[in-house]
Design an enzyme around this catalytic site. Structure first.
Site, PDB file in Angstrom:
ATOM      1  N   GLY A 192       0.840  -1.188   0.000  1.00 55.95           N
ATOM      2  CA  GLY A 192       0.000   0.000   0.000  1.00 55.95           C
ATOM      3  C   GLY A 192       0.875   1.237   0.000  1.00 55.95           C
ATOM      4  N   THR A 210      12.017   0.896  -1.764  1.00 54.80           N
ATOM      5  CA  THR A 210      12.432   1.853  -2.801  1.00 54.80           C
ATOM      6  C   THR A 210      13.951   1.925  -2.931  1.00 54.80           C
ATOM      7  OG1 THR A 210      10.385   3.090  -2.643  1.00 54.80           O
ATOM      8  CG2 THR A 210      12.296   4.271  -3.529  1.00 54.80           C
ATOM      9  N   GLY A 261       3.041   1.923  -2.444  1.00 50.17           N
ATOM     10  CA  GLY A 261       3.186   2.467  -3.789  1.00 50.17           C
ATOM     11  C   GLY A 261       4.352   1.865  -4.556  1.00 50.17           C
ATOM     12  N   ALA A 318      17.318   7.991  -3.830  1.00 47.87           N
ATOM     13  CA  ALA A 318      16.189   7.887  -2.902  1.00 47.87           C
ATOM     14  C   ALA A 318      16.580   7.104  -1.658  1.00 47.87           C
ATOM     15  CB  ALA A 318      15.014   7.204  -3.593  1.00 47.87           C
ATOM     16  N   GLY A 343      14.751   5.503   2.132  1.00 49.53           N
ATOM     17  CA  GLY A 343      13.442   5.026   2.575  1.00 49.53           C
ATOM     18  C   GLY A 343      12.714   6.088   3.361  1.00 49.53           C
ATOM     19  N   GLU A 402       8.699   4.528   7.422  1.00 49.27           N
ATOM     20  CA  GLU A 402       8.678   4.394   8.877  1.00 49.27           C
ATOM     21  C   GLU A 402       8.958   5.702   9.627  1.00 49.27           C
ATOM     22  OE1 GLU A 402      11.113   0.849   8.190  1.00 49.27           O
ATOM     23  OE2 GLU A 402      10.119   0.006   9.941  1.00 49.27           O
ATOM     24  N   SER A 459      11.716   0.198   5.688  1.00 45.08           N
ATOM     25  CA  SER A 459      11.649   1.265   4.669  1.00 45.08           C
ATOM     26  C   SER A 459      12.636   0.996   3.539  1.00 45.08           C
ATOM     27  CB  SER A 459      11.938   2.637   5.304  1.00 45.08           C
ATOM     28  OG  SER A 459      11.041   2.905   6.338  1.00 45.08           O
TER      29      SER A 459
END
Lengths: 785, 160
Positions: A513, A557, A515, A739, A741, A744, A554
């Site tokens: 959820g 990504t 993304g 990027a 994370g 959290e 996290s």
């Protein structure tokens, strides 16, 4: 969180290297594979069009039409339903059971109880160590028949003395929770730097406080669940999980079959927050019954089971001493913490943030972890750091009061540019910008005027109190945050260009959820020069997709994102090599944009589809993997949050009016989705601050609020105005996408910021969350003496 | 028993003790309505039952004779998304998406009664639908946008 060390030139030419990886506080050595190449980092000023764009969540259409399929609503032909029976006693044994009547209930097909499960599942051993522990299970044609079978099951129990609190577990004559003792091995865990005694002697001001945080329950709206189906010697499991490959490994080990014979699928899940990081009793039960009956089996936890036996954030008691100079410079930070973990868990305690957030030369923490007779803990969004921040940041706010200093100025005074715990730099650190931008947007400097204005009924609408009751007081508070968010290997991805030029990003990761589907597609489309609408992410299937780790810490990504980018760059290289002869140029003469290949500085171009069509059934597959993190650098996400509250000093009711949140997580791939993560973390933090607390009955150890009525999570009516945003810029040191994370971190500072605002409103410190009306009234009472 | 679900008539024999949620999910193959708690506490199973909000997890199927039910699958018509659905996409009002069907049904009911609710009315009307991801601010924004017919942030790409 994940951190690796030692990427050095000595590794060049090697495929595998050993590296230290840290996941949510646990360090382990791992061998990782070095990528064949690493793309150059996207710099802060690299012109990117799709990465950084506020594109809609790519699976939103399925979600708003009810077509997204979750584990709890997988329905297969002939599917059976399993319902778990649970212990009413906190410690003891199953004395007897008789399944005769249960088996006679129409629709009941099978029953498992003491001694019926393989030892590696550790199920139904007959020994009980917490209330709510699975002791048996009914399998039936319908859920209703299983429930009738459960009512007909005759079980008796021998109850033994138990220890459900830290104090009870460490008492001299305490009953043994685990056979090796009631303290976790290596407890107390002690860590420090500098000289605490010297630091305290050097202090002009010293404060000591004791803080308490509650057990918080993940409370995902989709309960844990699994559906299992066997085909010959292979089992397929649909599981609501944050880690499909971890579930595969655990199921294979527990059932004694090969990993290749276990397929785990998770397309959609209704929230995880750390509680769904592996297989559980429900998984093994679904697989066992499906094998015994030859039919698919669904086992989804009841809400009661979800709230009482699916993991939790453990409680803490934190005794904190801070020493500081008159100007606010910290000279000593001391923590002694007690953490009752439940019957299982790991050392995710509150200490870490005490070592990391401030520039204090002398720090010492001591954590004692105890096993207690309650359901085991699981990671819960920023495990340890959310608890630790309540202690550390509340103590900082108390220190600011003691010093007569602005709490924000105190934090600026103690800002650290480097990671003093590990004596190394941060890859990026915009915490000061978070302080500046957050304070500016909040109006921190003008809060006293706002307080005055709020007492005036003729105030402008923007500051008018929500209540005209004379007993309402206004308060303001803030807190800061840090959370290690580097991600790391191993993570693999492939980018496949089909012969109609549609593009698949393949990665065995999960979207909770958060993304992830959208983020990976954006990264791949950017790297490939494709239209985003041509790109789809395919995730969540161990049988068909390359490995990715759990979606925890996290990490998704920063771990899978670089692998997806590399795979897309690899696919682009292959595509250009195929296209170059068609233009009679070299691949280096070609550029890609909007799913089109252009010969540089000419008007000659072809669409991707024209190229792939002429290739026939040649399939272009680019491969990518995540390389190790850089040497001697700490990768972390930072933030500061500011809260404005109203407190009714007659009723003790706290109402949060506003939260302003500024965070630095490096490059933001999709600001809209990232802001949704910030808002979600803040709202869970608000629940932690105001409402959420598991209550166990002292006499029986049974949970008294194992539902969503008495265990209260925030509703829409509780939500303040939230202004959550990112400062900072691409972190080109962390990884080549820039990027870090971010999911959290936002929960970490919310509770201490709210508690500080309440203290500011009522003039009395709040040392225990949740800030229920009786605790607020109690603090007022104590203050009056 | 006769039952009209999303405009289609069904003749169905409810099992003893069967809940409307189970009937919708497992017998009518409409999985969009979600199980969250089984006790009417979370709102994930919200449907319209004779145009009133109902928690289908605590409605006995056999009490639904001759009833008209609208589920999440009934909000789009002829493949065209309802304004609320478009607004939820445009304003990122679904994170994990599990509570989303219930949120959308509750919001549909709200706008049918009150075409232009203010923020406080939205919060009050929607407070029976829990969202653990904390999507609430985006849901409020999406409902307000849909009520204004404001689709300017909505990508045509997301239309059916």
């Amino acid at each position: 969180m994940a951190r690796q060390s030692k990427r050095s030139t000595a590794r060049r030419g090697r495929t595998f290297v050993e590296t230290v990886v840290e996941v949510e506080g646990r360090t382990e050595k791992r061998v990782v594979e070095l990528p064949a190449f690493e793309p150059a980092a996207w710099k802060a000023d690299t012109a990117l069009e799709i990465v950084g764009a506020r594109v809609p969540r790519m699976d939103a259409h399925e979600k708003v039409t009810g077509r997204a399929r979750y584990t709890a609503d997988i329905a297969l032909p002939g599917m059976l339903h399993a319902l778990i029976l649970r212990s009413p006693v906190a410690k003891g044994n199953v004395r007897s059971f008789d399944a005769t009547a249960a088996r006679a209930v129409p629709g009941v097909l099978d029953v498992l109880a003491t001694g019926d499960a393989p030892p590696d599942t550790r199920l139904f051993t007959g020994k009980i160590s917490y209330a709510g522990q699975p002791v048996g299970v009914i399998c039936a044609e319908t859920f209703e028949a299983a429930a009738a079978g459960a009512r007909a099951m005759a079980m008796t129990f021998d109850a033994a003395p138990f220890a459900a609190t830290f104090e009870a577990a460490v008492a001299p004559d305490a009953p043994l929770v685990r056979s090796q003792g009631n303290l976790m091995a290596d407890s107390p865990m002690i860590e420090g730097r500098g000289d605490i005694e010297a630091g305290l002697r050097a202090a002009d001001v010293t404060i000591t406080r004791e803080y308490r945080t509650p057990v918080q329950l993940h409370s995902a709206i989709e309960p844990h669940g699994a559906v299992a189906e066997w085909n010959a010697d292979r089992v397929t499991i649909w599981e609501s999980t944050q880690g499909i490959f971890r579930v595969r490994e655990q199921v294979a080990a527990a059932l004694g079959i090969s990993q290749s014979n276990v397929r785990v699928i998770k397309h959609y899940m209704g929230g995880g927050f750390g509680a769904k990081n592996g297989a559980g009793a429900h998984t093994y039960i679904a697989a066992l019954f499906a094998r015994r009956t030859g039919r698919p089996v669904r086992c989804v936890l009841s809400r009661r089971a979800e709230q009482s036996d699916s993991g939790n954030r453990p409680a803490t008691i934190q005794r904190v001493t801070l020493g500081a100079k008159k100007n606010g410079t910290l000279t000593a930070i001391v923590l002694s913490a007690d953490i009752p973990l439940g019957v299982s868990g790991w050392e995710g305690g509150p200490a870490q943030i005490y070592h990391e957030l401030y520039a204090c030369p002398n720090v010492r923490t001591e954590e004692t972890f105890a096993w207690v007779n309650s359901s085991g803990m699981q990671a819960f969004r920023a495990p340890g750091y959310a608890e630790g921040a309540f202690g550390l940041e509340s103590a900082m706010n108390a220190l600011a009061r003691e010093l007569g200093m602005d709490p924000l100025a105190l934090r600026r005074r103690n800002f650290t540019r480097i990671d003093l715990r590990r004596s190394q730099k941060y890859s990026g650190n915009a915490l000061r910008e978070c302080y500046d931008e957050g304070a500016r947007k909040f109006g921190w400097a003008s809060r006293e005027e706002r307080r005055q204005a709020s007492a005036n009924p003729a105030a402008p609408a923007s500051v008018v109190p929500s209540s005209s009751v004379a007993s309402v007081r206004r308060g303001f508070g803030m807190a800061a945050q840090l959370w290690p968010t580097g991600g790391g290997p191993p993570s693999y991805a492939q980018v496949r260009i089909n012969n109609d030029a549609s593009i698949d990003v393949l990665a065995g990761t999960q979207d909770l959820g958060t993304g992830a589907r959208t983020v990976l597609a954006q990264i791949a489309a950017e790297a490939l020069g494709a239209k985003l609408s041509d790109v789809r992410s395919i995730i969540g299937d161990t049988e068909t997709l390359p490995y990715a780790g759990n979606s925890w810490g996290s990490m998704t990504t920063p771990s899978v994102g670089p692998a997806a980018r590399m795979a897309a760059e690899d696919a682009r290289r292959l595509l250009l090599e195929a296209a170059a002869p068609m233009f009679d140029v070299q691949p280096g003469d070609l550029e890609t944009k909007d799913s089109r290949i252009v010969v540089r500085d000419t008007d000659r171009s072809m669409t991707f589809a024209e190229v792939t069509k002429s290739l026939g059934d040649v399939m272009i597959v680019g491969r990518g993997s995540r390389g190790p993190n850089p040497d001697d650098v700490t990768i972390a996400t930072f933030g500061a949050q500011f809260a404005e509250v109203e407190v009714d000093v007659e009723t003790g009711i706290v109402r949060v009016l506003r939260i302003v949140a500024a965070h630095d997580a490096g490059r933001i791939i999709n600001p809209t989705l990232a802001e949704s993560q910030l808002e979600g973390g803040i709202i869970q933090g608000l629940g932690y601050a105001l409402f959420e607390e598991r209550i166990l009955d002292r006499a029986t150890g049974v949970q008294l609020n194992a539902d969503l009525h008495d265990y209260r999570i925030p509703t829409m009516a509780d939500i303040p105005a939230i202004d959550a945003f990112f400062v900072g810029t691409a972190d080109t040191v962390a990884n080549h996408t820039g990027a870090r994370g971010l999911a959290e971190p936002p929960i970490i500072p919310t509770a201490p910021a709210i508690a500080a605002a309440v203290a500011d409103a009522i003039g009395a410190e709040m040392t225990q969350i949740p800030l229920t009306p009786w605790r607020v009234l109690g603090a007022l009472e104590n203050q009056r003496g | 028993m006769r039952l009209t679900v999303n405009g289609r008539d069904h003749e169905i024999a409810p099992a003893p003790g069967e809940r409307l949620l189970t009937l919708l999910n497992d017998r009518l193959h409409l999985p969009g309505t979600k199980f969250g708690c089984g006790h009417g506490e979370c709102g994930a199973c919200t449907v319209l039952l004779n145009n009133r909000l109902a928690y289908s997890c605590i409605v006995l199927a056999e009490a639904c004779d001759s009833a008209t039910v609208t589920t999440i699958e009934g909000l789009a018509s002829a493949g065209k998304l309802a304004p609320l659905q478009r607004a939820f996409i445009a304003h990122d009002a679904a994170q994990c998406g599990y509570c989303t069907p219930g949120q959308l049904v509750a919001a549909t009911h709200l706008l049918a009664r009150n075409a232009a609710p203010d923020e406080a009315e939205i919060r009050e009307a929607m407070s029976g639908n829990l969202c653990r991801c904390g999507t609430y601010p985006k849901i409020v924004t999406a409902i307000a946008a849909a009520s204004r017919g404001d689709f300017k942030n909505m990508s045509s790409e997301t239309d059916e």
